[in-house]
Scaffold this active site. Structure first.
Site, mmCIF file in Angstrom:
data_model
loop_
_atom_site.group_PDB
_atom_site.id
_atom_site.type_symbol
_atom_site.label_atom_id
_atom_site.label_comp_id
_atom_site.label_asym_id
_atom_site.label_seq_id
_atom_site.Cartn_x
_atom_site.Cartn_y
_atom_site.Cartn_z
ATOM 1 N N LEU A 69 0.391 3.621 -2.169
ATOM 2 C CA LEU A 69 0.727 3.423 -3.579
ATOM 3 C C LEU A 69 1.229 4.707 -4.232
ATOM 4 O O LEU A 69 0.786 5.801 -3.900
ATOM 5 C CB LEU A 69 -0.511 2.900 -4.325
ATOM 6 C CG LEU A 69 -1.091 1.589 -3.769
ATOM 7 C CD1 LEU A 69 -2.344 1.197 -4.553
ATOM 8 C CD2 LEU A 69 -0.065 0.461 -3.796
ATOM 9 N N HIS A 70 2.159 4.546 -5.143
ATOM 10 C CA HIS A 70 2.717 5.661 -5.907
ATOM 11 C C HIS A 70 2.880 5.214 -7.358
ATOM 12 O O HIS A 70 2.516 4.078 -7.714
ATOM 13 C CB HIS A 70 4.043 6.117 -5.291
ATOM 14 C CG HIS A 70 5.025 5.003 -5.050
ATOM 15 N ND1 HIS A 70 5.592 4.274 -6.081
ATOM 16 C CD2 HIS A 70 5.500 4.450 -3.905
ATOM 17 C CE1 HIS A 70 6.404 3.368 -5.581
ATOM 18 N NE2 HIS A 70 6.350 3.435 -4.259
ATOM 19 N N ASP A 100 13.297 -3.326 -6.082
ATOM 20 C CA ASP A 100 13.703 -4.351 -5.111
ATOM 21 C C ASP A 100 14.303 -5.513 -5.899
ATOM 22 O O ASP A 100 13.707 -6.590 -5.997
ATOM 23 C CB ASP A 100 12.491 -4.797 -4.299
ATOM 24 C CG ASP A 100 11.870 -3.654 -3.520
ATOM 25 O OD1 ASP A 100 12.218 -3.472 -2.354
ATOM 26 O OD2 ASP A 100 11.043 -2.913 -4.101
ATOM 27 N N MET A 128 11.189 6.122 -6.543
ATOM 28 C CA MET A 128 9.942 6.251 -5.770
ATOM 29 C C MET A 128 9.860 5.151 -4.723
ATOM 30 O O MET A 128 10.223 4.002 -4.981
ATOM 31 C CB MET A 128 8.739 6.167 -6.694
ATOM 32 C CG MET A 128 8.576 7.425 -7.502
ATOM 33 S SD MET A 128 6.963 7.446 -8.292
ATOM 34 C CE MET A 128 7.131 8.963 -9.211
ATOM 35 N N SER A 129 9.378 5.519 -3.543
ATOM 36 C CA SER A 129 9.231 4.558 -2.449
ATOM 37 C C SER A 129 8.195 5.099 -1.469
ATOM 38 O O SER A 129 8.119 6.320 -1.251
ATOM 39 C CB SER A 129 10.565 4.382 -1.720
ATOM 40 O OG SER A 129 10.360 3.741 -0.472
ATOM 41 N N GLY A 133 5.289 4.186 -9.007
ATOM 42 C CA GLY A 133 6.049 2.934 -9.183
ATOM 43 C C GLY A 133 5.119 1.732 -9.133
ATOM 44 O O GLY A 133 5.128 0.864 -10.025
ATOM 45 N N HIS A 134 4.288 1.692 -8.091
ATOM 46 C CA HIS A 134 3.305 0.595 -7.996
ATOM 47 C C HIS A 134 2.370 0.605 -9.213
ATOM 48 O O HIS A 134 2.052 -0.445 -9.769
ATOM 49 C CB HIS A 134 2.430 0.762 -6.747
ATOM 50 C CG HIS A 134 3.167 0.682 -5.445
ATOM 51 N ND1 HIS A 134 3.314 1.771 -4.612
ATOM 52 C CD2 HIS A 134 3.771 -0.354 -4.817
ATOM 53 C CE1 HIS A 134 3.978 1.407 -3.523
ATOM 54 N NE2 HIS A 134 4.278 0.127 -3.627
ATOM 55 N N GLY A 152 0.817 -1.210 0.000
ATOM 56 C CA GLY A 152 0.000 0.000 0.000
ATOM 57 C C GLY A 152 0.847 1.255 0.000
ATOM 58 O O GLY A 152 2.044 1.212 -0.284
ATOM 59 N N GLN A 155 14.810 -8.845 -4.123
ATOM 60 C CA GLN A 155 13.502 -9.473 -3.859
ATOM 61 C C GLN A 155 12.984 -10.173 -5.121
ATOM 62 O O GLN A 155 12.493 -11.308 -5.057
ATOM 63 C CB GLN A 155 12.509 -8.404 -3.408
ATOM 64 C CG GLN A 155 11.070 -8.869 -3.374
ATOM 65 C CD GLN A 155 10.151 -7.818 -2.783
ATOM 66 O OE1 GLN A 155 10.071 -7.675 -1.570
ATOM 67 N NE2 GLN A 155 9.472 -7.072 -3.615
HETATM 68 P P1 AMP Z 1 6.140 -2.324 -1.657
HETATM 69 O O1 AMP Z 1 4.757 -1.783 -1.539
HETATM 70 O O2 AMP Z 1 7.207 -1.350 -1.325
HETATM 71 O O3 AMP Z 1 6.303 -3.667 -0.982
HETATM 72 O O4 AMP Z 1 6.363 -2.615 -3.210
HETATM 73 C C1 AMP Z 1 5.468 -3.394 -3.941
HETATM 74 C C2 AMP Z 1 6.022 -3.621 -5.316
HETATM 75 O O5 AMP Z 1 6.221 -2.353 -5.965
HETATM 76 C C3 AMP Z 1 7.381 -4.330 -5.323
HETATM 77 O O6 AMP Z 1 7.429 -5.258 -6.401
HETATM 78 C C4 AMP Z 1 8.336 -3.190 -5.545
HETATM 79 O O7 AMP Z 1 9.544 -3.581 -6.171
HETATM 80 C C5 AMP Z 1 7.526 -2.302 -6.469
HETATM 81 N N1 AMP Z 1 8.033 -0.929 -6.441
HETATM 82 C C6 AMP Z 1 8.189 -0.135 -5.363
HETATM 83 N N2 AMP Z 1 8.733 1.042 -5.716
HETATM 84 C C7 AMP Z 1 8.938 0.985 -7.057
HETATM 85 C C8 AMP Z 1 9.503 1.890 -8.024
HETATM 86 N N3 AMP Z 1 9.963 3.086 -7.674
HETATM 87 N N4 AMP Z 1 9.548 1.492 -9.313
HETATM 88 C C9 AMP Z 1 9.090 0.265 -9.671
HETATM 89 N N5 AMP Z 1 8.561 -0.631 -8.815
HETATM 90 C C10 AMP Z 1 8.488 -0.277 -7.528
#
Ligand code: AMP
Length: 281
Positions: free
Chosen positions: A33-34, A150, A184-185, A36-37, A31, A153
């Site tokens: 979300l941005h 990641d 993005m994170s 990237g997600h 969640g 991962q």
């Molecule tokens: P998270 O919510 O941080 O666990 O991320 C969920 C998914 O989104 C994972 O597969 C992450 O690698 C991917 N993700 C997070 N940030 C980015 C980003 N900046 N660009 C691409 N994928 C991302």
């Protein structure tokens, strides 16, 4: 868009879609979300008939003293982004639904999960592989999309899927960055304005290493040194900067051949950020 909280109900929905011949795409997230997600969602939509996004802040992948309790949970905003992106279903279980109080089974990958984030967060990947396996068995996808942000991962999940014969195609999508280069994170919102500015050194360092590689630099130590110097110059606290083989994650020493990964984890203020760069291959 439907929202499902129970594993049994999710399995029944996905089972129904599968019987109708629908191809199911799955994007697991925590969640907040941005873009990237949402790029992963777009990729899933391109490849599939139905897209499921899970939103679950997975307690088992956080270590003691990490940010589980303060991890941002803006669920209304997440719902809006999913609806606008044409997501078909959000899987939004509680921790109690995902983990029975006496749960005692883990999925553990024992090679690729050891170095890098596995070294500094020793129980992290056990939590990731376990929850992703459980989410796969709840959502029953044909395709699952992960982000290269990641990178370790994604490799660990690909290995788990191969080793345990999950009939799921894993797609790894590119890193999405802010206009100034910061990856993005969900954790970027923890950064103060000053930390955020200083944290740009991570991307600057990786870009500098990429340029050096493009002009012929092949020494792993030199390339790592370029990234380290940028981060240290801005007062970032380095957890690791390492150059590893992109397939096995073995340490790359001496002259690089084949594809390599420079992976970074560094702290600005209390916020631990990760980023990476693939070279060659
Ligand atoms: P998270 O919510 O941080 O666990 O991320 C969920 C998914 O989104 C994972 O597969 C992450 O690698 C991917 N993700 C997070 N940030 C980015 C980003 N900046 N660009 C691409 N994928 C991302």
């Amino acid at each position: 868009m439907i929202e499902i909280g129970m594993i049994g109900e999710m399995q029944a929905r996905s089972g129904g879609w599968r019987r109708l011949g629908k191809r199911i795409g799955f994007v697991p997230t925590m969640g907040c979300l941005h873009a990237g997600h949402m790029s992963l969602v777009a990729e899933a939509k391109r490849r599939c008939d139905v897209v499921v996004v899970s939103i679950f802040v997975n307690p088992t992948q956080f270590g003691l003293g990490e940010d589980l309790d303060k991890y941002p949970r803006p669920i209304e905003e997440d719902r809006r982004l999913c609806r606008e992106a044409g997501v078909d279903a959000i899987f939004y279980p509680t921790a109690a639904e995902m983990y029975p109080a006496d749960a005692s089974t883990w999925v553990v990958e024992e090679s690729l999960s050891r170095p890098l984030c596995g070294a500094s967060r020793p129980t992290h990947f056990r939590g990731v592989t376990t929850v992703v396996a459980k989410l796969f068995l709840a959502t029953l996808p044909d395709v699952a999309v992960f982000g290269r942000k990641d990178a370790q991962q994604a490799l660990v999940i690909q290995r788990m899927v191969r080793d345990l014969n999950f009939p799921i195609e894993i797609i790894v999508a590119p890193i999405i960055r802010e206009a100034d280069g910061l990856a993005m994170s969900s954790r970027n919102r923890y950064l103060s304005a000053d930390d955020r500015q200083r944290a740009l050194a991570i991307h600057r360092g990786l870009k500098a290493a990429e340029s050096a590689f493009a002009t012929g630099e092949r020494s792993a130590e030199t390339l790592v040194g370029i990234v380290v110097a940028e981060i240290e110059a801005t007062g970032g606290k380095i957890d690791y900067v390492e150059c590893r083989r992109a397939d096995t994650l073995e340490l790359a020493g001496g002259r690089l051949d084949g594809q390599a990964l420079i992976a970074v984890a560094a702290r600005y203020g209390d916020t631990r950020l990760i980023d990476n760069l693939f070279l060659g291959g």
